[in-house]
Design a protein around this motif. Structure first.
Motif, PDB file in Angstrom:
ATOM      1  N   ASP A  12       0.869  -1.198  -0.132  1.00  0.00           N
ATOM      2  CA  ASP A  12      -0.235  -0.190  -0.074  1.00  0.00           C
ATOM      3  C   ASP A  12       0.709   1.356  -0.045  1.00  0.00           C
ATOM      4  N   HIS A  14      -0.388   5.032   0.173  1.00  0.00           N
ATOM      5  CA  HIS A  14      -1.510   5.897   0.439  1.00  0.00           C
ATOM      6  C   HIS A  14      -1.216   7.235   0.400  1.00  0.00           C
ATOM      7  N   HIS A  20      -9.914   5.698   1.367  1.00  0.00           N
ATOM      8  CA  HIS A  20      -9.820   4.514   2.083  1.00  0.00           C
ATOM      9  C   HIS A  20      -9.643   4.589   3.633  1.00  0.00           C
ATOM     10  N   HIS A  27      -2.688   4.405   7.462  1.00  0.00           N
ATOM     11  CA  HIS A  27      -1.772   3.426   7.407  1.00  0.00           C
ATOM     12  C   HIS A  27      -0.964   3.528   6.058  1.00  0.00           C
ATOM     13  N   ASP A  59      -9.386   1.689  -2.863  1.00  0.00           N
ATOM     14  CA  ASP A  59      -8.947   0.946  -1.795  1.00  0.00           C
ATOM     15  C   ASP A  59      -7.438   0.355  -2.134  1.00  0.00           C
TER      16      ASP A  59
HETATM   17 ZN   LIG Z   1      -4.480   0.125   2.671  1.00  0.00          ZN
END
Ligand SMILES: [Zn+2]
Length: 147
Positions: A12, A14, A20, A27, A59
């Motif tokens: 991930d 982000h 999300h 996170h 997501d």
């Molecule tokens: Zn995530």
């Protein structure tokens, strides 16, 4: 990783502000320690790193939603026919990646002793594994893998 000719590691990555985080605590925010691979992951054995969830509207659970590489095309170019999925988390990223891999024609395995669930609710992991099986994903363990 020693058992495989090609290893892809996804993470991930982000932005600080994303839809999300309406579902999840923040996170893996880009530029923070949380977005780095675990220090014990041997990146020397990783052939391709992919990032996902880099936009603020989705997501990005599946590694096939990677934004820095077209993962399906990359794997097919490399002659990959089988995909083994490990990592976090069983009910989200593992499940979505495995189901995507199977739907794209890869013979897909989830290594059940190398995954971990979020376990928001009792039975979530079992439900996810069942959903994967229904989608043509095979379950295996690290001991059974022969390459
Ligand atoms: Zn995530």
């Amino acid at each position: 990783m020693d058992k495989f000719p090609l290893v892809v590691a996804s993470r991930d990555f982000h932005p600080g502000d994303t839809v999300h985080f309406k579902k999840w605590p923040p996170h893996c925010v880009e530029g923070t320690r949380g977005a780095e691979f675990h220090p014990e992951l041997n990146l020397d054995k990783v052939d391709r790193e992919v990032v996902k969830g880099t936009g603020n509207r989705d997501d990005g659970y599946s590694a096939f939603e990677a934004t820095n590489v077209g993962l399906t095309g990359f794997l097919k170019e490399k002659g990959v026919t089988e995909v083994y999925v490990t990592g976090l988390t069983t009910e989200y990223c593992v499940k979505e990646t495995a189901i995507d891999a199977a739907s794209k024609g890869f013979s897909t395995y989830v290594v059940t002793d190398a995954i971990q669930g979020v376990r928001q609710n009792p039975g979530d992991e079992e439900k996810a594994l069942e959903e994967m099986k229904q989608s043509g994903v095979k379950l295996t363990t690290s001991k059974k893998i022969q390459v």
